[in-house]
Design an enzyme around this catalytic site. Sequence first.
Site, mmCIF file in Angstrom:
data_model
loop_
_atom_site.group_PDB
_atom_site.id
_atom_site.type_symbol
_atom_site.label_atom_id
_atom_site.label_comp_id
_atom_site.label_asym_id
_atom_site.label_seq_id
_atom_site.Cartn_x
_atom_site.Cartn_y
_atom_site.Cartn_z
ATOM 1 N N ASP A 8 11.988 16.637 40.917
ATOM 2 C CA ASP A 8 13.418 16.508 41.189
ATOM 3 C C ASP A 8 13.900 15.239 40.470
ATOM 4 O OD1 ASP A 8 12.579 14.404 42.787
ATOM 5 O OD2 ASP A 8 13.518 15.132 44.625
ATOM 6 N N CYS A 64 8.265 14.361 43.519
ATOM 7 C CA CYS A 64 9.588 14.019 44.070
ATOM 8 C C CYS A 64 9.495 12.566 44.533
ATOM 9 C CB CYS A 64 10.001 14.993 45.181
ATOM 10 S SG CYS A 64 8.955 15.010 46.647
ATOM 11 N N THR A 66 8.685 11.146 47.513
ATOM 12 C CA THR A 66 7.458 10.882 48.271
ATOM 13 C C THR A 66 6.335 11.875 47.958
ATOM 14 O OG1 THR A 66 8.229 12.351 50.008
ATOM 15 C CG2 THR A 66 8.744 9.999 50.261
ATOM 16 N N HIS A 97 -13.097 19.804 47.789
ATOM 17 C CA HIS A 97 -13.208 20.461 49.098
ATOM 18 C C HIS A 97 -12.144 21.527 49.349
ATOM 19 C CE1 HIS A 97 -15.726 17.084 51.212
ATOM 20 N NE2 HIS A 97 -16.236 17.460 50.051
ATOM 21 N N HIS A 132 -17.328 24.920 51.530
ATOM 22 C CA HIS A 132 -15.889 24.687 51.374
ATOM 23 C C HIS A 132 -15.159 25.975 51.017
ATOM 24 C CE1 HIS A 132 -16.733 20.511 51.858
ATOM 25 N NE2 HIS A 132 -17.581 20.539 50.842
HETATM 26 C C1 RB5 Z 1 15.343 12.850 47.241
HETATM 27 O O1 RB5 Z 1 16.170 11.788 47.603
HETATM 28 C C2 RB5 Z 1 14.092 12.866 48.119
HETATM 29 O O2 RB5 Z 1 14.419 13.270 49.411
HETATM 30 C C3 RB5 Z 1 13.030 13.741 47.507
HETATM 31 O O3 RB5 Z 1 12.735 13.286 46.238
HETATM 32 C C4 RB5 Z 1 11.698 13.799 48.234
HETATM 33 O O4 RB5 Z 1 11.199 12.527 48.477
HETATM 34 C C5 RB5 Z 1 11.601 14.701 49.384
HETATM 35 O O5 RB5 Z 1 10.551 14.862 50.012
#
Ligand code: RB5
Length: 144
Positions: A8, A64, A66, A97, A132
Amino acid sequence: MKISIGSDHAGFKAKKVLVKKLNEVYEIIDCGTMSEDPVDYPDYASRVTEAVASGNADKGILICGTGIGMCMAANKERGIRAALCYDMETAKLSRLHNDANVLCMGARILDAGRMVRIAKVWMETDFEGKRHKTRVDKIMNMER
Ligand code: RB5
């Protein structure tokens, strides 16, 4: 090996670095996004996971902010075992695994250089199979 990759807006810059570096070794299918304009990460998770599930790509990478949203979305696609990895150890173990076929990472957590190193070790590690495989088969049976 063919890799489909997507991000993203939060992962766009890191994806650019990954595409450039991994392109030296692998065939890369860049599924977007192509700018830092805000987009919805599930749209890009679908593009990458469809390529893997259909066999057009061998593995996928999703980035993305996180890595969490991408991982949640990716695991909704049949045949996908997406793993959120934050270091070399989790990356290696997700292959050894769990036979992960999609790697998810967070660009707000890791710098791009670290992501490249994590992606490389993930790509180079084979599934161990044996006990596994029994466990991974049980996960896949949950899709019925
Ligand atoms: C975008 O702001 C953020 O929410 C997205 O990149 C991500 O971290 C979602 O899990």
